[in-house]
Design a protein around this motif. Structure first.
Motif, PDB file in Angstrom:
ATOM      1  N   LYS A   1      -7.185   0.282   1.257  1.00  0.00           N
ATOM      2  CA  LYS A   1      -7.325  -0.205  -0.112  1.00  0.00           C
ATOM      3  C   LYS A   1      -8.386   0.595  -0.867  1.00  0.00           C
ATOM      4  O   LYS A   1      -8.176   0.995  -2.017  1.00  0.00           O
TER       5      LYS A   1
ATOM      6  N   LYS B   1      -7.969   3.097  -4.122  1.00  0.00           N
ATOM      7  CA  LYS B   1      -8.767   2.941  -5.340  1.00  0.00           C
ATOM      8  C   LYS B   1      -9.436   4.255  -5.736  1.00  0.00           C
ATOM      9  O   LYS B   1      -9.465   4.612  -6.921  1.00  0.00           O
TER      10      LYS B   1
ATOM     11  N   PHE C   1       0.817  -1.202   0.000  1.00  0.00           N
ATOM     12  CA  PHE C   1       0.000   0.000   0.000  1.00  0.00           C
ATOM     13  C   PHE C   1       0.855   1.257   0.000  1.00  0.00           C
ATOM     14  O   PHE C   1       0.518   2.250  -0.651  1.00  0.00           O
TER      15      PHE C   1
ATOM     16  N   HIS D   1      -8.464  -2.677   4.763  1.00  0.00           N
ATOM     17  CA  HIS D   1      -9.475  -2.629   3.704  1.00  0.00           C
ATOM     18  C   HIS D   1      -9.852  -1.178   3.388  1.00  0.00           C
ATOM     19  O   HIS D   1     -10.032  -0.814   2.223  1.00  0.00           O
TER      20      HIS D   1
END
Length: 125
Positions: free
Chosen positions: A102, A106, A22, A99
């Motif tokens: 993430k 995005k 990440f 999460h």
């Protein structure tokens, strides 16, 4: 006891890999934003109006910063797994934060792509 030690090592290795991935993604997005800014500077030097593109790029940079902030939160949560009294619950919390990181990455990527598409659509006219 050995089983718990091996599980803890696997969890820490997993979390380190995820954080590294990440972090690399955020760095790539920073680099892409810098390249877009350089392109906008060139377009402005040629006399084109790039104010709307700069606004879009600023919004994308804000999303990148949000992803970076979430990454720091996830890092802190992952660091608390080993000393925690309930490592399983702490891991689930850290997993949820990963999460979230993430998803932030995005959305930042989508914002950068939108800037690129708007620039290329305008430059081809």
């Amino acid at each position: 006891n050995k089983l718990h030690e091996r599980q803890a090592k696997r969890v820490m290795a997993f979390s380190k890999r995820m954080l590294d991935r990440f972090e690399a993604a955020v760095k790539r997005q920073d680099h892409l934003a810098a390249r877009i800014l350089a392109r906008l500077d060139k377009m402005a030097a040629k006399g084109k109006d790039v104010a709307s593109y700069r606004t879009m790029l600023d919004a994308a940079k804000a999303k990148i910063d949000a992803a970076r902030l979430r990454l720091q939160e996830a890092r802190g949560s992952l660091d608390m797994i080993a000393p925690s009294e309930d490592p399983r619950a702490q891991f689930e919390d850290a997993r949820a934060k990963l999460h979230a990181v993430k998803e932030e990455i995005k959305t930042a990527h989508a914002a950068l792509v939108e800037v690129i598409h708007s620039i290329t659509g305008a430059s081809s006219r």
